[in-house]
Write a protein that holds these residues in place. Structure first.
Motif, short mmCIF file in Angstrom:
data_model
loop_
_atom_site.label_atom_id
_atom_site.label_comp_id
_atom_site.label_asym_id
_atom_site.label_seq_id
_atom_site.Cartn_x
_atom_site.Cartn_y
_atom_site.Cartn_z
N PRO A 125 -5.32 -6.33 3.65
CA PRO A 125 -4.75 -5.21 3.43
C PRO A 125 -3.48 -5.18 2.00
CG PRO A 125 -3.75 -5.96 5.18
CD PRO A 125 -4.85 -6.94 4.92
N PRO A 126 -3.28 -4.17 1.53
CA PRO A 126 -2.17 -4.03 0.53
C PRO A 126 -0.91 -4.80 1.07
CG PRO A 126 -3.26 -1.93 0.66
CD PRO A 126 -3.70 -2.81 1.70
N GLY A 127 -0.37 -5.49 0.30
CA GLY A 127 0.95 -6.24 0.61
C GLY A 127 0.78 -7.55 1.40
N SER A 128 -0.61 -7.98 1.59
CA SER A 128 -0.71 -9.15 2.36
C SER A 128 -0.61 -10.43 1.28
CB SER A 128 -2.20 -9.12 3.08
OG SER A 128 -3.34 -9.11 2.08
N ALA A 129 -0.57 -11.68 1.72
CA ALA A 129 -0.66 -12.72 1.13
C ALA A 129 -1.04 -13.94 1.73
CB ALA A 129 0.96 -13.09 0.64
N HIS A 130 -1.53 -14.95 0.84
CA HIS A 130 -2.14 -15.94 1.68
C HIS A 130 -1.95 -17.29 0.37
CE1 HIS A 130 -6.59 -15.16 0.38
NE2 HIS A 130 -6.00 -14.75 -0.59
N ARG A 131 -2.27 -18.35 0.90
CA ARG A 131 -2.84 -19.63 0.14
C ARG A 131 -4.37 -19.77 0.33
NH1 ARG A 131 -0.62 -25.53 -0.34
NH2 ARG A 131 -1.74 -25.90 -2.39
N LEU A 140 -18.60 -20.47 -2.41
CA LEU A 140 -18.13 -19.44 -3.52
C LEU A 140 -17.56 -18.41 -2.69
CD1 LEU A 140 -21.47 -19.52 -5.68
CD2 LEU A 140 -19.31 -20.46 -6.01
N VAL A 141 -16.58 -17.84 -3.42
CA VAL A 141 -15.95 -16.64 -3.04
C VAL A 141 -15.99 -15.72 -4.17
CG1 VAL A 141 -13.81 -15.74 -1.83
CG2 VAL A 141 -14.56 -18.11 -1.42
N LEU A 142 -16.38 -14.32 -3.87
CA LEU A 142 -16.17 -13.36 -4.90
C LEU A 142 -15.15 -12.42 -4.38
CD1 LEU A 142 -18.97 -11.19 -6.31
CD2 LEU A 142 -17.12 -10.00 -5.14
N TYR A 143 -14.26 -12.15 -5.15
CA TYR A 143 -12.62 -11.17 -5.11
C TYR A 143 -13.03 -9.98 -5.84
CZ TYR A 143 -10.44 -15.80 -4.05
OH TYR A 143 -10.23 -17.15 -3.53
N LEU A 144 -12.90 -9.05 -5.04
CA LEU A 144 -12.65 -7.52 -5.59
C LEU A 144 -11.23 -7.19 -5.37
CD1 LEU A 144 -15.84 -5.85 -4.01
CD2 LEU A 144 -15.78 -6.89 -6.36
N LEU A 145 -10.49 -7.02 -6.45
CA LEU A 145 -9.13 -6.61 -6.75
C LEU A 145 -9.09 -5.21 -7.21
CD1 LEU A 145 -7.79 -9.89 -7.93
CD2 LEU A 145 -7.34 -9.10 -5.66
N PRO A 146 -8.39 -4.40 -6.32
CA PRO A 146 -8.30 -2.97 -6.83
C PRO A 146 -6.92 -3.06 -8.09
CG PRO A 146 -7.91 -2.96 -4.45
CD PRO A 146 -8.14 -4.35 -4.90
N GLN A 147 -7.59 -2.50 -9.29
CA GLN A 147 -6.99 -2.64 -10.42
C GLN A 147 -6.47 -3.86 -11.06
OE1 GLN A 147 -6.80 0.42 -11.59
NE2 GLN A 147 -7.75 1.14 -9.87
N GLY A 148 -7.18 -4.91 -10.47
CA GLY A 148 -7.02 -6.18 -11.00
C GLY A 148 -5.70 -6.87 -10.43
N ARG A 149 -4.95 -6.29 -9.36
CA ARG A 149 -3.69 -6.71 -9.30
C ARG A 149 -3.54 -7.86 -8.26
NH1 ARG A 149 0.34 -2.71 -8.58
NH2 ARG A 149 1.77 -4.65 -8.31
N ILE A 150 -3.00 -8.96 -8.62
CA ILE A 150 -2.75 -10.14 -7.97
C ILE A 150 -1.33 -10.77 -8.40
CG2 ILE A 150 -4.02 -11.49 -9.50
CD1 ILE A 150 -4.87 -13.21 -7.07
N ASP A 151 -0.60 -11.07 -7.62
CA ASP A 151 0.81 -11.81 -7.81
C ASP A 151 0.81 -12.92 -7.53
OD1 ASP A 151 1.53 -9.28 -9.27
OD2 ASP A 151 2.32 -8.53 -7.30
N PHE A 152 0.83 -14.08 -8.25
CA PHE A 152 0.88 -15.37 -7.96
C PHE A 152 2.29 -15.72 -7.63
CE2 PHE A 152 -2.97 -15.27 -9.73
CZ PHE A 152 -3.98 -16.32 -9.03
N THR A 153 2.59 -16.50 -6.72
CA THR A 153 3.99 -17.03 -6.25
C THR A 153 4.39 -18.17 -7.05
OG1 THR A 153 3.40 -16.19 -3.88
CG2 THR A 153 5.35 -17.64 -4.10
N ARG A 154 5.53 -17.85 -7.56
CA ARG A 154 6.28 -19.17 -8.38
C ARG A 154 6.60 -20.09 -7.73
NH1 ARG A 154 6.88 -17.57 -13.47
NH2 ARG A 154 6.84 -15.32 -13.70
#
Length: 154
Positions: A125-131, A140-154
């Motif tokens: 869901p929106p706002g979720s996070a994982h490694r 193989l894992v296919l990812y569908l991202l709404p608006q291509g949004r993904i934020d990598f943790t620094r």
């Protein structure tokens, strides 16, 4: 299979996802309608395997993971971007999903699992996070991202 044919295949699926909340109900629906063993699942898996073999999917490598964004968000894809990764017994970089994420898990050998899930769909869901983690083999894992949004943790 060509990238153009793959895009059409994905567009037919995203048409069914457009406007739906990314939640447990969508996870259940995807696994019931398009889950492991279904024609949609089998076609997408065959397309992804062909794309990897032909070199137009997972055309980059880093940290032991092959990956690549094949399509940016677009109207014909109903605002979703499309990425495919090839992982074996490895955890990827931690990230969050501001708009959510839809994953198609396609084990290639063993009893490969993605974040503990077997073959099929996982909706984050929106706002979720994982490694993102593949265990017990290669997938193989296919990812569908709404608006291509993904934020990598620094």
């Amino acid at each position: 299979m060509t990238p153009t044919e793959f895009r059409s295949q994905i567009a037919r699926l995203t048409a069914q996802l457009a406007g739906r909340p990314l939640d447990a109900a969508l996870d259940d629906w995807l696994n019931a309608e398009h889950g492991a063993g279904s024609p949609t699942y089998q076609q997408l898996m065959a397309s992804c395997q062909a794309g990897v073999a032909d070199g137009w999917l997972c055309d980059r490598e880093g940290g032991g993971i092959r990956y690549g964004r094949i399509f940016r968000p677009a109207d014909d894809l109903h605002g979703f971007s499309v990425d495919v990764v090839d992982m074996q017994d490895i955890a990827g970089p931690h990230h969050s999903h501001p708009e959510g994420e839809i994953d198609l898990i396609m084990p290639l050998d063993g009893d490969a699992r993605f974040d503990g899930r077997p073959a099929g769909w996982l909706v984050c869901p929106p706002g979720s996070a994982h490694r993102p983690t593949v265990s017990n083999g290669r997938a193989l894992v296919l990812y569908l991202l709404p608006q291509g949004r993904i934020d990598f943790t620094r």
